[in-house]
Design an enzyme around this catalytic site. Structure first.
Site, PDB file in Angstrom:
ATOM      1  N   GLY A  90      -1.616  -3.120   9.259  1.00  0.00           N
ATOM      2  CA  GLY A  90      -3.055  -3.145   8.520  1.00  0.00           C
ATOM      3  C   GLY A  90      -2.897  -3.023   7.027  1.00  0.00           C
ATOM      4  N   HIS A  97      -1.434   3.102  -1.354  1.00  0.00           N
ATOM      5  CA  HIS A  97      -2.358   3.991  -1.577  1.00  0.00           C
ATOM      6  C   HIS A  97      -2.624   4.821  -0.458  1.00  0.00           C
ATOM      7  CE1 HIS A  97      -3.286   0.058   0.115  1.00  0.00           C
ATOM      8  NE2 HIS A  97      -4.098   0.506   0.815  1.00  0.00           N
TER       9      HIS A  97
END
Ligand code: 5GP
Ligand code: ZN
Length: 109
Positions: A90, A97
């Site tokens: 995904g 991050h």
């Protein structure tokens, strides 16, 4: 470099930064998946955990400390920390991050 998060870090795009120090910035996710959904983004452009190097160990630890500080400040009773690694997981932004997800949410792992 044409990287969304590098542009946010360099203030070339507005993002409502909620936290910043020498190693990272934190922003609210634009499409939150939980009542609190913050992205902790290192200032160094690393594509994903797959591109992480030995020299990045301290930086990565720093991201977790920032997550904890934000969670304490927001008085979160519990939260999830997540890295997506690669498209199949995904990951859509190719600048590493850490997702900080807090509050009631559907996501159960
Ligand atoms: P990924 O799926 O790559 O792990 O996470 C990228 C996250 O960035 C997604 O949750 C997405 O909603 C968020 N996002 C994408 N574009 C923007 C943007 O322009 N601003 C902010 N604040 N978040 C964004
Ligand atoms: Zn970048």
């Amino acid at each position: 470099m044409d990287c969304l998060f590098c542009k946010i870090i360099n203030k070339e795009l507005p993002s409502g930064i909620v936290f910043e120090n020498s190693i990272a910035v934190a922003i609210k996710d634009i499409y939150p998946k939980a009542p609190v959904h913050i992205l902790i983004i290192p200032k160094k452009h690393i594509v994903s955990i797959n591109q992480m190097e030995e020299a990045d160990k301290e930086l990565m630890g720093g991201l977790f400390l920032i997550a904890k500080q934000i969670a304490v400040k927001k008085k979160l009773n519990g939260y999830k920390l997540l890295f997506n690694v690669g498209r199949e997981s995904g990951q859509i932004v190719d600048h590493l991050h850490l997702h900080l997800l807090g509050g009631k949410m559907d996501l159960e792992l």
